[in-house]
Scaffold this motif. Structure first.
Motif, PDB file in Angstrom:
ATOM      1  N   ALA A  12     -39.229   7.077 -31.211  1.00 45.33           N
ATOM      2  CA  ALA A  12     -37.967   7.515 -30.606  1.00 45.33           C
ATOM      3  C   ALA A  12     -38.206   8.640 -29.604  1.00 45.33           C
ATOM      4  O   ALA A  12     -37.589   8.669 -28.529  1.00 45.33           O
ATOM      5  N   ALA A  13     -39.090   9.572 -29.939  1.00 41.28           N
ATOM      6  CA  ALA A  13     -39.386  10.687 -29.036  1.00 41.28           C
ATOM      7  C   ALA A  13     -40.019  10.183 -27.746  1.00 41.28           C
ATOM      8  O   ALA A  13     -39.644  10.616 -26.642  1.00 41.28           O
ATOM      9  N   ALA A  14     -40.970   9.265 -27.868  1.00 36.91           N
ATOM     10  CA  ALA A  14     -41.633   8.738 -26.677  1.00 36.91           C
ATOM     11  C   ALA A  14     -40.651   7.972 -25.799  1.00 36.91           C
ATOM     12  O   ALA A  14     -40.653   8.110 -24.567  1.00 36.91           O
ATOM     13  N   LEU A  15     -39.800   7.161 -26.417  1.00 39.66           N
ATOM     14  CA  LEU A  15     -38.819   6.384 -25.661  1.00 39.66           C
ATOM     15  C   LEU A  15     -37.860   7.304 -24.918  1.00 39.66           C
ATOM     16  O   LEU A  15     -37.558   7.089 -23.734  1.00 39.66           O
ATOM     17  N   TYR A  16     -37.375   8.327 -25.606  1.00 38.08           N
ATOM     18  CA  TYR A  16     -36.426   9.277 -25.009  1.00 38.08           C
ATOM     19  C   TYR A  16     -37.059   9.973 -23.807  1.00 38.08           C
ATOM     20  O   TYR A  16     -36.435  10.098 -22.741  1.00 38.08           O
ATOM     21  N   GLU A  17     -38.296  10.420 -23.958  1.00 39.42           N
ATOM     22  CA  GLU A  17     -38.966  11.131 -22.872  1.00 39.42           C
ATOM     23  C   GLU A  17     -39.227  10.216 -21.675  1.00 39.42           C
ATOM     24  O   GLU A  17     -39.055  10.620 -20.522  1.00 39.42           O
ATOM     25  N   MET A  18     -39.629   8.978 -21.942  1.00 39.61           N
ATOM     26  CA  MET A  18     -39.890   8.049 -20.844  1.00 39.61           C
ATOM     27  C   MET A  18     -38.612   7.685 -20.111  1.00 39.61           C
ATOM     28  O   MET A  18     -38.614   7.502 -18.886  1.00 39.61           O
ATOM     29  N   ALA A  19     -37.511   7.568 -20.847  1.00 37.07           N
ATOM     30  CA  ALA A  19     -36.231   7.235 -20.222  1.00 37.07           C
ATOM     31  C   ALA A  19     -35.789   8.322 -19.256  1.00 37.07           C
ATOM     32  O   ALA A  19     -35.168   8.038 -18.219  1.00 37.07           O
ATOM     33  N   ALA A  20     -36.127   9.573 -19.573  1.00 36.56           N
ATOM     34  CA  ALA A  20     -35.772  10.689 -18.697  1.00 36.56           C
ATOM     35  C   ALA A  20     -36.561  10.658 -17.398  1.00 36.56           C
ATOM     36  O   ALA A  20     -36.093  11.147 -16.356  1.00 36.56           O
TER      37      ALA A  20
END
Length: 310
Positions: A12-20
């Motif tokens: 979830a952390a990786a996905l959130y950061e990449m989406a930004a």
């Protein structure tokens, strides 16, 4: 980077950061947003959160459509629900078409299903997904490595499957995901080489220490990419010994042991002993389950000794 409670939080952390950083990143969830600890992603990027309900086949097809339109979809849920329930869609609509879809499957192995038992313990997923052409298969060893694997998957053009389970953190928080497919952890000697895969690495490392106390010196390496395009670094390690032991929280067929056996047969003739599951498992606390099914450090060490004839 924050500390992760588990592999789901790491995803979830990786996905959130990449989406930004990338407006092409999309999260596709078959009623698994909460299970994947990705609610903040859905709340922050509602236009890039696709909810498919309890319909994994639909989720894979939606992701394929998004990828064909130039988006970068990540599908996250239980690994067995992906590779078995939606296996045809992964094969035909993503693998065959070589689309840029990323899959993150959690609850892999017996260590991942301590409360739900066999319906939520998945130890056949690698056997299926490694048989599909075009897929890159990543098997991180702990939450920190899964975080890095998700980031690395975004760099790869084509379908990627990332296997997530449950287990003790071993890697440092800033350790990169090895693109060579191997990380050597201990080099006590070459009486045997122990190849680990996924969430039993800490147990294999402990077994190596036990063996050293008994005068048996082994090398331990983590294999984090299965059937990679360039296995040369793995072959280099294999060439140093006459006995390899593979340890994996997966069925004995189709996973790490099968991969290393293939490399040995085709490139580097050497004996291979496989420690893996040969039957369905029961439900129970993760540590006790692992010990009961042959993954106790003492049991691993004993198997290595027996294999070496000592």
């Amino acid at each position: 980077m924050a500390e992760f409670k588990g592999t789901r939080e790491a995803f979830a952390a990786a996905l959130y950061e990449m989406a930004a950083e990338n407006d092409k990143v999309v999260g596709v969830f078959p009623d698994s947003l909460k299970a994947m600890r990705a609610v903040p992603f859905g709340e922050t990027y509602p236009d890039r959160y696709i909810e498919c309900g309890i319909a994994e086949q639909c989720a894979v097809d939606v992701a394929a459509g998004l990828a064909s339109a130039g988006m970068l979809p990540f599908v996250g849920t239980y690994c067995g629900f992906l590779t078995m329930r939606a296996g045809e869609q992964m094969r035909t609509f993503v693998g065959y078409t070589d689309l840029n879809v990323k899959f993150i499957g959690v609850n892999a192995g017996i260590l991942g299903g301590e409360r739900e038992g066999v319906t939520h313990q998945f130890y056949e997923d690698l056997a299926f997904v490694t048989s599909i052409p075009n897929f890159t298969v990543l098997t991180p060893a702990d939450p920190e490595q899964l975080y890095e694997a998700v980031k690395y998957a975004a760099e790869i053009q084509g379908p990627v499957y990332i296997r997530g389970g449950s287990g003790r953190e071993v890697y440092a928080k800033d350790a990169p995901f090895s693109k060579d497919g191997i990380t050597v952890w201990k080099e006590y000697g070459t009486d045997a080489v122990l190849f680990s895969n996924g969430y039993v690495l800490d147990r294999v490392l402990a077994a190596a220490d036990l063996l050293k106390e008994q005068g048996i010196n082994v090398t331990v390496a983590d294999i984090n990419i299965l059937y990679g395009k360039d296995p040369s670094k793995i072959l280099d390690v294999m060439a140093k010994t006459s006995q390899i032991v593979t340890v994996e929280d997966h069925n004995i067929n189709g996973g790490l042991g099968s991969y290393i056996s293939r490399l040995a047969t085709e490139n580097q003739p050497v004996k291979v002993k496989r420690i893996a599951l040969t039957d369905f498992a029961e439900s129970g606390p993760a540590k006790e389950l692992a010990d009961a099914y042959g993954y106790a450090p003492e049991k691993i060490a004993a198997t290595v000794k027996e294999t070496l004839g000592k």
